[in-house]
Structure formats: C-alpha cells, structure tokens
Write a protein that holds these residues in place. Structure first.
Motif, mmCIF file in Angstrom:
data_model
loop_
_atom_site.group_PDB
_atom_site.id
_atom_site.type_symbol
_atom_site.label_atom_id
_atom_site.label_comp_id
_atom_site.label_asym_id
_atom_site.label_seq_id
_atom_site.Cartn_x
_atom_site.Cartn_y
_atom_site.Cartn_z
ATOM 1 N N GLU A 151 0.913 -1.215 -0.112
ATOM 2 C CA GLU A 151 -0.001 -0.003 -0.009
ATOM 3 C C GLU A 151 1.047 1.222 -0.048
ATOM 4 O OE1 GLU A 151 -2.200 3.256 1.806
ATOM 5 O OE2 GLU A 151 -0.597 2.317 2.595
ATOM 6 N N GLY B 163 1.474 -2.340 8.625
ATOM 7 C CA GLY B 163 2.848 -1.662 8.445
ATOM 8 C C GLY B 163 3.556 -1.860 9.730
ATOM 9 N N ARG C 131 -12.796 4.562 -0.066
ATOM 10 C CA ARG C 131 -12.517 4.489 1.521
ATOM 11 C C ARG C 131 -13.690 5.190 2.394
ATOM 12 N NH1 ARG C 131 -6.789 6.814 4.632
ATOM 13 N NH2 ARG C 131 -7.464 6.334 6.646
ATOM 14 N N HIS D 100 -12.754 0.414 1.244
ATOM 15 C CA HIS D 100 -11.634 0.102 1.984
ATOM 16 C C HIS D 100 -11.769 0.867 3.059
ATOM 17 C CE1 HIS D 100 -7.637 2.453 3.358
ATOM 18 N NE2 HIS D 100 -7.435 1.172 3.125
#
Ligand SMILES: *Cc1c(COP(=O)(O)O)cnc(C)c1O
Length: 400
Positions: A68, A272, A138, A192
């Motif tokens: 991403e 992440g 999103r 998302h």
C-alpha cells in the motif's frame, strides 16, 4: 536482540555509531509466520509508509501480496524496489500529477478518499480512453459504541481528513454503479477502511466485521457485486512489552469465520508497524553520564533526530544494553548510580529523550552500547534528520 545483531553491533567502531541495524532474516521469518495465519481469501499488503527502505520492501516480497502506497513518491519508489508487486494507492490529497502518474503506472487498486478525487481520477481517465481502474471507496465508518475504546491513534469514526463519510461513500458508489458513464472506466470493486492504529486482535475483528457488514449492505442496496473489502492496518505493537505480539492466529481464525458468511468475498489487510517494528534496532553508545539535580542522565550518540518514535508517541523506547568493559581513559568512568537514568540524545532540546527514568539503565557506563529495539517502523523515516546537523547513522542489513 538477535544473535547476529548483537555480534554485528559489538564489532562496530564508536565512529560507526549510531547505526540502524536490520535483521532481514528475522523479518522474512516473521512475515511468513503472519502470512501462514491468514486464510487463503485474505490478501496481505504491506503499508510502505511504516518503513520504505528497499531491503525491507524486498525482504517482504515473498510473504506479501502487494504494497500500500500513499504518495507519488512512495509509488515510484516501491515500483522500483519491487517492480512486479501489485500496489494499492491511498492517501488524502492526491495531486492531479500523482493521479496521472499512478494511472500510467497501472496501480492495482485505488483507494478513493473524496468525491472530488473520484472526479479528478475520472478526468485523468477521460484522456485515456480504453483505460480502466479498480476502485475501493475509503469510508470513515461510524463504529458501534465501545469498539475503539482502547485505541491510541483513531483516524476514523470521528471527524478526520481521511476517507468518505458513509453517506458520501454511498453517493460515490451510486456514481459508479448502474448505467453511470463514470462506471465504465472506474470499476467499483468494494470498500476500504483504515480506522485506527494499535488494535488488539479482538478489536480488529470487531472493526473488520462492522466494515464488511456495512459494505455488504451497501452493495445490496445499490446492486453491485462486492468483490473486496480492505479492512486496513493498525495491528497493535506494544512498546511497553517488547515480547508481546499481536495475536495473528486468533485474528486469522476470526477472519476465516467472517469469510464463511461471505462466500466470494476477498478480504485485504494492510499492516505496517506490526510487520516491520521488530526487525530494526537503533544502536549507539553512551557518550556521557551525569547527575542533574538528583537524577541520572545518559547522553547517547544520536537522538530523536534519528529515532523520533518515542518523542512522537510519548513513550520510552525499549532498549537493551551491550556492556563494553574496555575504558582506555585515565579519568574516572561515569556511570549510572541512582538505579535508573533518562537516556537523552545530542540535541539541544529537552525533548530529545529516548527513554525516561528507565530502570534498565541501572549501572550503565560511558562507552557501553545501547540498542533501542522495535525501531524497524516509523523510526528513521519519520525523524527530523537535519536538526542540529549531526552525522547520519549507518545502515546495516543483516541476513539479506
Ligand atoms: C498507516 C496506514 C496503514 C498502516 O498502519 P499500521 O498502524 O502501521 O499498521 C494502513 N493503511 C493506511 C490507509 C494507513 O494510513
């Protein structure tokens, strides 16, 4: 610290410190273990902003389905580092130039953050007849009461610059479905959401379930097939307890159950921090130890201009000490004698603190080495490198 990191740091000369040391073998192993807990219909993307260094991106390639990216800069960089990898392009405030570049780069998924962004993207596509892109909207979903009580960094469920309010997301979905002309070049694949950071597995699952249920209801109202839902990142990393880990097994089992209710749906996650935090160390040495108004301070080479994580989050960065017995000087060796010390850097600001009043600093002496752990994510790349013009750290990648 891992054995290879300890050996490597012990062999560095003082002037080679501070240094970021990464254990890429440990990273590959961790990422593979995470992947193994996830059901087949869950795709794992790595959120590059956590640590975009090329060896890190490359080491993750085998375990992840894609990356991403959240800017034109990340897009160009990640494309170059892992050329064949699918990319999802998110982030608020995409410029027209970034949008055009990402269309031309053929990104795998668009995370559309606003109504205007949808129109900007459509305008770029209008100049490229025959080109179509896959879109996730999103959404800044309102979560059920109590879902996010224990969360450190909420970016959804409250006013934020991220994503679309649910009613606006519905309006955008309407623009892309039915006979809409926009829908020809913008294929609506799903939704998302990335609503918070620092969630334990049970909270993550509660959030994922609400996102999926909302998305499925939207798809049903508008009559489009819901192919995908990306439920975001934000898996917890506990800096207070370096041995704690996000419960990937429970999370994977929960996602499998959720998928049972939605045959044909693909889920995607994009962590992440929880992927890379544990594979990086910021290694340095104690330059000086002094007593100030009754408290001990250990001043280390480097500081928060290299490792800003503790300053941004307001925590003490966990560390381990590598004692160095040699003391070649004729003067007395300063040492921590009060049972604890604050580990400060070289910057002329009281904010340059890496760990405050830390018990682990008991007995620490000048010239001892300190390895700050959990420095593999949101560390070097979020730091203010130029402040005070100290030299940059070295970068060492082990097990590559
Ligand atoms: C930052 C971010 C992530 C990753 O968050 P972590 O807390 O590092 O897991 C994922 N998705 C989006 C959209 C983000 O902004």
């Amino acid at each position: 610290m891992t054995v290879s990191v300890r050996r490597h740091v012990a062999a560095l000369k003082p002037d080679e410190l501070p240094a970021y040391v990464y254990d890429l073998a440990a990273l590959r192993e961790h990422a593979a273990a995470v992947r193994a807990t996830l059901p087949d219909r869950v795709e794992l993307y790595y959120a590059a902003k956590a640590n975009p260094e090329t060896p890190v991106l490359t080491a993750l390639r085998e375990a992840v389905d894609g990356y991403e990216v959240s800017s034109g800069g990340e897009l160009a960089h990640v494309r170059q580092a892992v050329p064949d990898a699918p990319l999802a392009f998110g982030g608020p405030g995409k410029t027209p130039v970034e949008i055009a570049a990402a269309v031309d780069a053929g990104v795998h998924r668009w995370h559309v953050e606003s109504e205007q962004e949808l129109h900007r993207l459509a305008a770029v596509l209008a100049e490229r007849p025959g080109v179509a892109v896959d879109v996730l909207l999103r959404v800044n979903l309102t979560l059920g009461a109590g879902t996010l009580d224990a969360v450190t960094l909420a970016m959804g469920g409250r006013p934020t610059p991220f994503g679309l309010d649910p009613d606006r997301a519905e309006e955008c979905a309407r623009l892309l479905t039915g006979d809409s002309p926009l829908g020809r070049q913008l294929r609506l694949r799903g939704v998302h959401a990335h609503l918070a950071s620092g969630l334990a597995a049970t909270e993550q699952l509660a959030v994922a379930e609400q996102i999926v249920d909302w998305s499925a209801a939207l798809a049903e109202r508008l009559g489009f097939p819901l192919d995908e839902v990306n439920v975001g990142g934000g898996m917890a990393v506990d800096y207070e307890d370096p041995s704690a880990r996000f419960d990937w097994t429970a999370f994977g089992e929960g996602l499998a159950k959720l998928l049972d209710a939605y045959p044909g749906l693909t889920l995607r996650i994009e962590p992440g921090r929880a992927l890379t935090a544990y594979c990086g160390w910021y290694a340095t040495e104690v330059l000086d130890v002094k007593r100030s108004h009754g408290e001990d301070f250990a001043v280390v080479r480097g500081g928060t201009h290299h490792l800003r994580t503790p300053a941004t989050r307001g925590h003490s960065q966990p560390f381990e000490v590598l004692p160095v017995d040699a003391w070649p000087h004729p003067w007395p060796r300063p040492a921590v004698t009060t049972g604890r010390a604050t580990l400060a850097g070289q910057l002329c600001t009281p904010k340059d603190v890496l760990a405050r009043a830390a018990d682990g600093a008991d007995g620490m002496r000048a010239a001892d080495r300190v390895l700050f752990t959990m420095a593999g994510a949101y560390a070097w790349n979020i730091s203010h490198h130029e402040f005070l013009m100290h030299p940059r750290p070295g970068f060492h990648y082990l097990g590559g």
